[in-house]
Enzyme design. Structure first.
Site, PDB file in Angstrom:
ATOM      1  N   ALA A 178     -58.257  41.184  24.644  1.00 40.09           N
ATOM      2  CA  ALA A 178     -57.251  41.862  23.830  1.00 40.09           C
ATOM      3  C   ALA A 178     -57.586  41.724  22.344  1.00 40.09           C
ATOM      4  O   ALA A 178     -57.486  42.684  21.569  1.00 40.09           O
ATOM      5  CB  ALA A 178     -55.859  41.311  24.122  1.00 40.09           C
ATOM      6  N   ASP A 179     -57.994  40.531  21.942  1.00 35.96           N
ATOM      7  CA  ASP A 179     -58.444  40.325  20.560  1.00 35.96           C
ATOM      8  C   ASP A 179     -59.673  41.169  20.249  1.00 35.96           C
ATOM      9  O   ASP A 179     -59.738  41.842  19.204  1.00 35.96           O
ATOM     10  CB  ASP A 179     -58.794  38.852  20.338  1.00 35.96           C
ATOM     11  N   LEU A 180     -60.652  41.117  21.127  1.00 40.70           N
ATOM     12  CA  LEU A 180     -61.920  41.794  20.847  1.00 40.70           C
ATOM     13  C   LEU A 180     -61.752  43.315  20.815  1.00 40.70           C
ATOM     14  O   LEU A 180     -62.290  43.988  19.930  1.00 40.70           O
ATOM     15  CB  LEU A 180     -62.966  41.391  21.883  1.00 40.70           C
TER      16      LEU A 180
END
Length: 394
Positions: A178-180
């Site tokens: 999700a961050d990436l």
């Protein structure tokens, strides 16, 4: 270790920390932008302390996690809560093309560092805010962590072993996707805004939310639900829309078989020694194979136990049947194609790193500047700002 500088002349002020924002900043640095990373005095980016493993010794050691997302940047330590610190950031922002931040909604407004304030001084500024839940809505004030977003955003509900099988519980993905993905979506939005600014002369405020990104990342699973009205469930390594497309045990381990069309299935069956299965009307089409998954997969699983992973790979690959061994990290970096493509690189100071995956006209775009030590460039940057030199040159 340097490639084309596609964003040469673009100035990025990176006020973000941990992963999504820094990842976007690193991509822009690899593409040639000049990125100044603003960090907390004394502590810096949280991920500097997220070890082991560490690179370096004593006070200079830094966690491998931090190294993965901060190549190509200059570091300056600034206390933005102080009047002098906030003024210094505003001075940098006046000449920046892009500003990245991932503070809680409204927090930077206290210091006059929000988009509304900075865009008055620099109307061309592209200001990208990365948060867990976005700039508005009932959850806007909540802290957003990748693990929580994978849970709330549905990814964990379709990841993990099927109910009733050993180890059957929702699973997160092994990296912070999700961050990436938010970092990559933010990067593409920034590049789009830069192109638009070339026409209009105006900047933009980009609202990049991890939850929005995670919902978008559900892709075919979300479409299956919205169109078919059926809630997707965890299926382990199987594919909801394709059969056979999963992991099978072999004589000595496991292998991924990823048969994507009926022609591949016919070749697969022939190579496995039972071509009649592909000719059976029940299994000749992918639709039929999906409908009869429960009866077909055990037959295939029995076939796969007859050879080793290497034997199956040697048989399938030359005959265009998609397959792959399941490699651990040492095997990944020893893989002939990974080595040929040069995906493991070394920074100027010897830090081993993973290269940017993008090539332009055969050249890989990777910054030759290693991840910075905390405040490594602070003295030079502060001196240039004190002289009124504008955006400090590299």
């Amino acid at each position: 270790m340097s490639g084309p500088k596609l964003l040469e002349g673009i100035r990025v002020l990176d006020l973000s920390r941990v992963l999504a924002g820094p990842w976007a900043g690193q991509v822009l640095a690899d593409y040639g932008a000049d990125v100044i990373k603003v960090e907390r005095p004394g502590a810096g980016d949280d991920t500097r302390g997220w070890g082991p493993p560490w690179w370096g010794e004593g006070e200079d050691r830094v966690a491998a996690y931090y190294l993965s997302a901060n190549r190509g940047k200059r570091s300056i330590a600034i206390d933005i809560a102080s009047a002098d610190g906030a003024a210094m950031v505003r001075q940098l922002a006046r000449e920046a093309d892009v500003l990245l931040e991932n503070y809680k909604v409204g927090q930077l407004a206290k210091y006059g560092l929000d988009y509304a304030s900075l865009s008055k001084e620099n109307p061309k500024l592209i200001y990208c805010s990365v948060t867990g839940y976005g700039q508005d809505g009932p959850y806007a004030a909540a802290a957003g962590y990748d693990f929580a977003i994978q849970a709330t955003g549905g990814l964990m509900s379709v990841t993990g072993e099927k109910d009733g099988t050993p180890g059957s519980e929702p699973q997160k993905v092994g990296v912070a996707v999700a961050d990436l993905f938010t970092g990559m979506y933010a990067t593409s939005a920034i590049l789009a805004a830069l192109i638009e600014r070339g026409r209009t002369g105006r900047g933009r405020h980009i609202d990049a939310a991890l939850l929005d990104t995670q919902v978008a990342m559900l892709a075919n699973q979300a479409s299956n639900y919205l169109v078919g009205g059926k809630t997707p469930k965890r299926m382990g390594n199987a594919h909801v829309n394709i059969v056979p497309y999963q992991v099978f045990a072999t004589k000595d381990g496991h292998i991924v078989v990823a048969v994507g069309n009926d022609g591949q299935f016919a070749r697969f069956c022939a190579l496995a020694g039972d071509p009649a299965v592909a000719q059976d009307p029940r299994y000749a089409t992918n639709e039929g194979r999906v409908e009869r998954r429960a009866e077909l997969v055990p037959v295939i699983a029995q076939w796969m136990l007859a050879r080793t992973t290497a034997e199956w790979t040697a048989l399938f690959e030359p005959n265009a049947v998609p397959c792959a061994p399941i490699l651990e990290l040492p095997g990944v970096f020893e893989h002939a194609q990974v080595k040929h493509r040069g995906m493991q690189i070394e920074a100027r100071n010897g830090i081993p790193m993973v290269a940017s995956p993008m090539r332009f006209d055969g050249e890989r775009a990777v910054s030759d500047r290693p991840p910075p030590q905390l405040d490594e460039h602070g003295d030079a940057l502060r001196a240039a700002l004190a002289r009124g030199d504008g955006w400090p040159r590299t």
